[in-house]
Design a protein around this motif. Structure first.
Motif, mmCIF file in Angstrom:
data_model
loop_
_atom_site.group_PDB
_atom_site.id
_atom_site.type_symbol
_atom_site.label_atom_id
_atom_site.label_comp_id
_atom_site.label_asym_id
_atom_site.label_seq_id
_atom_site.Cartn_x
_atom_site.Cartn_y
_atom_site.Cartn_z
ATOM 1 N N LEU A 201 -4.388 3.065 3.920
ATOM 2 C CA LEU A 201 -4.487 4.399 3.323
ATOM 3 C C LEU A 201 -4.175 5.511 4.308
ATOM 4 C CD1 LEU A 201 -7.655 3.832 1.120
ATOM 5 C CD2 LEU A 201 -5.257 3.707 0.436
ATOM 6 N N GLU B 23 -2.206 8.320 5.887
ATOM 7 C CA GLU B 23 -1.194 9.229 5.355
ATOM 8 C C GLU B 23 0.112 9.164 6.141
ATOM 9 O OE1 GLU B 23 -1.265 10.949 2.687
ATOM 10 O OE2 GLU B 23 -3.368 11.063 2.120
ATOM 11 N N THR C 44 -11.638 7.208 -2.977
ATOM 12 C CA THR C 44 -11.723 5.830 -2.490
ATOM 13 C C THR C 44 -12.604 5.813 -1.249
ATOM 14 O OG1 THR C 44 -9.491 5.319 -3.287
ATOM 15 C CG2 THR C 44 -10.434 3.841 -1.636
ATOM 16 N N SER D 2 -4.554 15.733 -0.292
ATOM 17 C CA SER D 2 -5.161 14.439 0.050
ATOM 18 C C SER D 2 -5.860 14.562 1.395
ATOM 19 C CB SER D 2 -4.088 13.342 0.104
ATOM 20 O OG SER D 2 -4.669 12.092 0.444
ATOM 21 N N SER E 232 0.788 -1.219 0.000
ATOM 22 C CA SER E 232 0.000 0.000 0.000
ATOM 23 C C SER E 232 0.820 1.268 0.000
ATOM 24 C CB SER E 232 -0.915 0.013 1.225
ATOM 25 O OG SER E 232 -0.132 0.101 2.381
ATOM 26 N N LYS F 134 -11.252 8.530 1.281
ATOM 27 C CA LYS F 134 -10.022 9.248 0.968
ATOM 28 C C LYS F 134 -10.187 9.922 -0.388
ATOM 29 C CE LYS F 134 -4.990 8.879 0.869
ATOM 30 N NZ LYS F 134 -3.837 8.063 1.287
ATOM 31 N N SER G 232 -8.302 -1.026 5.007
ATOM 32 C CA SER G 232 -8.060 0.215 4.260
ATOM 33 C C SER G 232 -7.823 1.391 5.193
ATOM 34 C CB SER G 232 -9.237 0.510 3.321
ATOM 35 O OG SER G 232 -9.285 -0.430 2.261
ATOM 36 N N LYS H 47 -8.272 12.549 -3.190
ATOM 37 C CA LYS H 47 -7.057 13.233 -3.649
ATOM 38 C C LYS H 47 -7.456 14.236 -4.722
ATOM 39 C CE LYS H 47 -3.136 11.218 -3.727
ATOM 40 N NZ LYS H 47 -1.942 10.373 -4.058
ATOM 41 N N HIS I 235 -8.155 12.357 4.292
ATOM 42 C CA HIS I 235 -8.488 11.009 4.762
ATOM 43 C C HIS I 235 -9.356 11.125 6.003
ATOM 44 C CE1 HIS I 235 -7.336 6.768 6.152
ATOM 45 N NE2 HIS I 235 -7.854 7.319 7.250
ATOM 46 N N ASN J 270 -13.631 2.751 -5.919
ATOM 47 C CA ASN J 270 -12.592 3.637 -6.437
ATOM 48 C C ASN J 270 -13.083 4.311 -7.709
ATOM 49 O OD1 ASN J 270 -9.912 3.114 -4.863
ATOM 50 N ND2 ASN J 270 -10.776 1.079 -5.210
ATOM 51 N N THR K 75 -15.025 -1.987 -1.300
ATOM 52 C CA THR K 75 -14.303 -0.768 -1.654
ATOM 53 C C THR K 75 -14.857 -0.182 -2.950
ATOM 54 O OG1 THR K 75 -12.606 -2.045 -2.831
ATOM 55 C CG2 THR K 75 -12.171 -1.490 -0.530
#
Length: 392
Positions: free
Chosen positions: A142, A144, A238, A275, A20, A268, A138, A270, A277, A228, A226
């Protein structure tokens, strides 16, 4: 309260999620026809200085260490071979503790956190073997701050321990502790993918040892859905929803049965270099750090069930990061609350600067504050961490 020292064999590699983190590119060892073997590796070392103001034990300490961060060091091997209409794969990875000079001289811990095979085709993928589980997967993959340092304190024995620091484990999410499993993943359909697994369960009761009557009649069930999608020129989204269910029962009338149930979730986004989260979990009978069974094995069973009832717990992480020209700046806050009669609340605030020297080498400067509150008694730990990371 006595210091709880978490066994290094339980957590060495506790956040090593190679698949990841950014910047990892496996090196091909063999590639011919429809078969390949590759290797990936990561090496990191941090200088850390932690100041603990500890009302729980009454002992304040300032400690300097040279150790690994939230991610330990590892070497991983990947295998792939196409046979007829199927692609067969596998991964074995080995996590290494480098800070072994303090309490166990030259006894470097090497843990196997992944050892699995996969079968993939038009139907999706079946994974069988040992891998990270799905609940809160996740949330941590994910994060940061995955390549940073994160939460330590003396009460959990993390300042002086041989293992990793804990990132946001116990202050926002559970660690998806590696278990043997059989997991099915669907093909991606309109951005959606479902993973559903049966997982080797762990005894979450106090009925342990030889001659125990406790049992798990069914395996643990975990799942993660999930989603995306991409939008605009350089933006992605996501979202995920996870699930965990397990039951441990005992014939001992003095032992509580434990029905563990939890949901994890997150988003999350971007937007170019920005970004954002946000993730969390809630449930009952889960524990504090590593999930039911594993927490019980650490002596934390009182945070799983109390007075015949499963203990409720919840937590969340909120983060913002901005990347530009090899620089990444992160602010993060996470907390977990465990609603025992003597409530536990654990909070971690972090700020960090990641600098990519080149495609392999990265430096980290981080400052974090962890506050663990047990029934109104607090330990506050302020940590400065300076790290070097090399990813292959």
């Amino acid at each position: 309260m006595k210091k709880l020292t978490i066994n290094r064999y339980m957590i060495s590699g506790a956040a090593a999620l190679a698949v990841s983190a950014p910047g990892y590119a496996a090196v091909d060892l063999y590639k011919q026809n429809d078969a390949s073997v590759s290797v990936d590796a990561s090496f990191n070392t941090f200088y850390v200085r932690s100041d603990s103001d500890n009302e729980i034990s009454g002992n304040d300490r300032t400690q300097s260490r040279v150790k690994m961060g939230f991610l330990p060091n590892w070497v991983g091997f990947n295998f792939s071979k196409k046979v007829d209409e199927l692609t067969l794969g596998g991964r074995s990875s080995f996590w290494v503790s480098i800070n072994d000079s303090d309490t166990a001289i030259t006894s470097t811990g090497i843990d196997v956190r992944q050892f699995y095979a996969t079968v993939e085709g038009g139907f999706g993928q079946i994974l069988f073997g040992k891998d990270f589980t799905l609940f809160c997967r996740s949330n941590i993959f994910l994060d940061e701050m995955l390549a940073g340092y994160g939460m330590v304190n003396d009460t959990l024995g993390l300042i002086d321990g041989q293992g990793v620091s804990f990132g946001n484990i116990g202050s926002g999410y559970f660690y998806p502790y590696p278990h043997s499993q059989i997991t099915y993943r669907t093909p991606e359909m309109a951005g959606l993918k479902l993973a559903l697994g049966i997982v080797d369960p762990g005894n979450a009761t106090t009925d342990t040892g030889a001659g125990r009557t406790s049992e798990e009649e069914n395996p643990r069930v975990e799942a993660e859905l999930t989603y995306n999608t991409k939008f605009g020129d350089n933006s992605t989204l996501t979202a995920w929803l996870g699930f965990l269910q397990q039951s441990s029962t005992s014939n001992d009338p003095n032992v509580d049965d434990v029905d563990s149930l939890g949901t994890s979730y997150g988003l999350k986004v971007k937007l170019g270099g920005l970004s954002l989260h946000a993730s969390g979990f809630q449930g009952e009978g889960l524990g504090f750090l590593l999930g039911p069974g594993t927490d019980a094995g650490l002596g934390l069973q009182g945070l799983i069930s109390e007075n015949g009832e499963e203990v409720d717990s919840d937590g969340y992480v909120a983060q913002a990061a901005y990347s530009v020209s090899g620089e990444r700046f992160v602010v993060s806050y996470g907390e977990t609350t465990v609603e025992t009669a003597t409530e536990w609340k654990n909070e971690t605030t972090q700020v960090a600067w990641f600098h990519d020297v080149n495609s392999v080498l990265r430096t980290v400067v981080e400052y974090n504050v962890n506050t663990l509150d047990i029934g109104g008694a607090e330990e506050e730990t302020n940590t400065v961490a300076l790290g070097l990371i090399a990813n292959f």
